[in-house]
Scaffold this active site. Structure first.
Site, PDB file in Angstrom:
ATOM      1  N   ASP A   1       0.847  -1.199   0.000  1.00 26.83           N
ATOM      2  CA  ASP A   1       0.000   0.000   0.000  1.00 26.83           C
ATOM      3  C   ASP A   1       0.877   1.241   0.000  1.00 26.83           C
ATOM      4  OD1 ASP A   1      -1.802   2.010   0.362  1.00 26.83           O
ATOM      5  OD2 ASP A   1      -2.502   1.365   2.329  1.00 26.83           O
TER       6      ASP A   1
ATOM      7  N   GLU B   1      31.445   9.691   2.677  1.00 29.57           N
ATOM      8  CA  GLU B   1      32.088   9.491   3.979  1.00 29.57           C
ATOM      9  C   GLU B   1      31.080   9.850   5.067  1.00 29.57           C
ATOM     10  OE1 GLU B   1      35.517  11.993   3.981  1.00 29.57           O
ATOM     11  OE2 GLU B   1      36.519  10.923   2.349  1.00 29.57           O
TER      12      GLU B   1
ATOM     13  N   GLU C   1      29.528  10.294   8.506  1.00 34.59           N
ATOM     14  CA  GLU C   1      29.940  10.314   9.907  1.00 34.59           C
ATOM     15  C   GLU C   1      28.725  10.074  10.800  1.00 34.59           C
ATOM     16  OE1 GLU C   1      33.520  13.620   9.295  1.00 34.59           O
ATOM     17  OE2 GLU C   1      31.517  14.259   9.905  1.00 34.59           O
TER      18      GLU C   1
ATOM     19  N   GLU D   1      36.366  10.394  14.977  1.00 32.14           N
ATOM     20  CA  GLU D   1      36.345  11.725  14.399  1.00 32.14           C
ATOM     21  C   GLU D   1      36.679  12.780  15.463  1.00 32.14           C
ATOM     22  OE1 GLU D   1      36.230  13.851  12.095  1.00 32.14           O
ATOM     23  OE2 GLU D   1      36.241  12.524  10.359  1.00 32.14           O
TER      24      GLU D   1
ATOM     25  N   GLU E   1      33.822   7.653  11.934  1.00 25.94           N
ATOM     26  CA  GLU E   1      33.723   7.587  10.483  1.00 25.94           C
ATOM     27  C   GLU E   1      34.270   6.248  10.013  1.00 25.94           C
ATOM     28  OE1 GLU E   1      36.016   9.666   6.787  1.00 25.94           O
ATOM     29  OE2 GLU E   1      34.991  11.053   8.138  1.00 25.94           O
TER      30      GLU E   1
ATOM     31  N   HIS F   1      30.824  13.873   3.332  1.00 23.94           N
ATOM     32  CA  HIS F   1      31.597  14.333   2.175  1.00 23.94           C
ATOM     33  C   HIS F   1      31.447  13.317   1.051  1.00 23.94           C
ATOM     34  CE1 HIS F   1      34.367  16.281   5.430  1.00 23.94           C
ATOM     35  NE2 HIS F   1      33.195  16.877   5.345  1.00 23.94           N
TER      36      HIS F   1
ATOM     37  N   ARG G   1      39.981  23.124   3.269  1.00 25.75           N
ATOM     38  CA  ARG G   1      38.777  22.417   3.696  1.00 25.75           C
ATOM     39  C   ARG G   1      37.657  23.344   4.141  1.00 25.75           C
ATOM     40  NH1 ARG G   1      40.073  16.816   4.548  1.00 25.75           N
ATOM     41  NH2 ARG G   1      42.277  16.478   4.139  1.00 25.75           N
TER      42      ARG G   1
ATOM     43  N   GLU H   1      35.450  16.543  -4.346  1.00 22.71           N
ATOM     44  CA  GLU H   1      34.812  16.183  -3.081  1.00 22.71           C
ATOM     45  C   GLU H   1      33.848  17.292  -2.680  1.00 22.71           C
ATOM     46  OE1 GLU H   1      36.119  15.244   1.570  1.00 22.71           O
ATOM     47  OE2 GLU H   1      37.409  16.429   0.251  1.00 22.71           O
TER      48      GLU H   1
ATOM     49  N   ARG I   1      31.775  18.791   0.038  1.00 20.98           N
ATOM     50  CA  ARG I   1      31.927  18.660   1.481  1.00 20.98           C
ATOM     51  C   ARG I   1      30.678  19.100   2.256  1.00 20.98           C
ATOM     52  NH1 ARG I   1      36.730  17.831   3.525  1.00 20.98           N
ATOM     53  NH2 ARG I   1      36.352  19.107   5.378  1.00 20.98           N
TER      54      ARG I   1
END
Length: 458
Positions: A67, A144, A146, A201, A208, A257, A329, A347, A349
């Site tokens: 359903d 990645e 976390e 982390e 992670e 990421h 970063r 990447e 982030r």
């Protein structure tokens, strides 16, 4: 109109395909009792219909009906019947069920038309992959995700009390959850994951585990499986695992990421160019430019909760500035170092692990491909710490910011036709409806912070 009983796992004589037959044989050989037929709703919650393992052949030949009106964002009550079509490539035995239960990830079929259901997030991602294939590309992805591990109270409910005092890459005795991570890794490996690394982390209780990249669809399937395995095995240790982006204020939140790359049909990495200063091809520059161009609208999909924007603030390693860098970063997109041409990638982030991976990957892919189709030029990379820039310097560099809350992100989505098209009309409308309601509920609520700050003061 497609015959609703047509099925890729049924061969011309009505029997099973070789892959489906292999699954049926393995079920019998390993004495599996129950099958969990999994699918995902628009908000990214994994749902399942459990059937006896004796129904495996029927599941492949006829599908299993359910359903759809009971599932968030699927269909109305008068059009409720949906059919689950298992993908035999996703068969895996659940390691925490003593090997007696297994799962199959399913596509959702509209029984009225026999076509894939346009509200199925897995179908939305398949559409994005098909667009890339039309342009001559295959997409690889590696996230990645976390997560936090918290203790449970006497009644088994989650707290926000961590069971360790570890920090980034710490070892025991500070990292008391190393045994939990080990058991999670064993469970993931038994389900077919190739684990690259795991570590504690930055924040207390934060972890992670990285797994090998794969094609975008397999990777999205793996994210859902990963979250399920992490929660189930944490519970065996009397811990609660959460992928909530920011469960504790004033410390780092959890991101996801996401590494992306395009490969040509002959297996060459379309993102690599040996002659470029950053070893990125013109295609890669345009792809990342497309993501930067659509970043505000993307954030509604990649960071889809009210809580997501508690993570996206300066000072806690989460990117909020729409820029890219090869080393910095604090930027939204980073170009990681690559030892070999095949590893050249970008990447993103900003996504977090509360997102629906199918919708998030689909939106990122469409945004990037839009950049390639338009031939967008990426801005110069920013190698300085953008967190240290004042507003005047950010304006000088042409750096904008992501939306500061879910409401602004939904507004940006409603202005961006590319990301809307990525989701499709059905998912877009249901998604905006759900997220507008979520943000409205947040706006009219009164938090404990407000009571502590104002109740006695005014």
């Amino acid at each position: 109109m497609t015959d609703e009983n047509a099925h890729s796992d049924v061969v011309a004589d009505g029997g099973l395909s070789a892959e489906a037959q292999r699954v049926v044989d393995e079920i019998e050989e390993k004495e599996v009792d129950f099958l969990r037929l999994q699918f995902t709703d628009i908000l990214g919650t994994v749902k399942n219909v459990a059937v006896p393992a004796t129904q495996a052949e029927k599941a492949f030949t006829e599908g299993i009906y359910f359903d759809g009106s009971s599932i968030e964002g699927f269909v109305r009550i008068q059009e409720s019947d949906m059919r689950l079509k298992p993908d035999p490539e996703t068969f895996a035995i659940l390691p925490w069920r003593d090997g007696r239960s297994a799962r199959l990830i399913c596509d959702v079929i509209n029984t009225t038309t026999g076509e894939p259901f346009e509200g199925d997030p897995r179908y939305i991602l398949k559409q994005a992959i098909a667009r890339a294939e039309e342009m001559g590309y295959e997409i690889n992805a590696a996230p990645e995700p976390e997560f936090f591990l918290f203790e449970e109270d006497e009644e088994g409910r989650a707290t926000t009390k961590t069971n360790d005092a570890g920090g980034y890459f710490d070892l025991a005795p500070k990292d008391l959850a190393s045994d939990v991570r080990r058991d999670i890794i064993y469970g993931l490996e038994r389900m077919g994951f190739e684990i690259e690394a795991s570590h504690h982390e930055v924040a207390q209780g934060q972890h992670e585990i990285n797994f090998e990249y794969d094609d975008a669809l397999t990777t999205a399937d793996n994210v859902g499986t990963f979250r399920t395995v992490v929660r189930a095995i944490a519970a065996q240790h009397d811990l609660h695992a959460t992928f909530m982006p920011k469960p504790i204020p004033r410390i780092n939140g959890s991101g996801m990421h996401t590494h992306l790359s395009l490969f040509t049909e002959d297996g060459e990495n379309a993102f690599h160019d040996e002659d470029d200063e950053f070893n990125l091809s013109e295609t890669a520059h345009s792809f990342l430019a497309g993501i930067l161009e659509h970043a505000p609208a993307l954030s509604a999909v990649t960071n889809p909760t009210v809580n997501s924007y508690k993570r996206l603030v300066p000072g806690y390693e989460a990117p909020v500035y729409v820029a890219w860098s090869d080393r910095n970063r604090s930027a939204l997109i980073r170009k990681p170092a690559a030892r070999v041409p095949a590893a050249s990638r970008i990447e993103a982030r900003f996504p977090d692990p509360s997102c629906n991976p199918y919708l998030a990957f689909a939106a990122l892919i469409h945004a990037g491909l839009d950049g390639v189709e338009q031939g967008l030029e990426a801005p110069d990379p920013v190698r300085e710490n953008i967190y240290e820039f004042d507003e005047e310097k950010r304006e000088e560099y042409g750096i904008t910011t992501l939306p500061s809350n879910l409401g602004e992100a939904v507004d940006a989505l409603q202005e961006d036709e590319v990301v809307q098209d990525a989701l499709g009309e059905h998912v877009y409308e249901k998604f905006v409806e759900a997220k507008t309601q979520e943000y409205d509920e947040f706006r009219i609520d009164v938090s404990q912070w407000e009571l502590d700050r104002y109740l006695e003061k005014f």
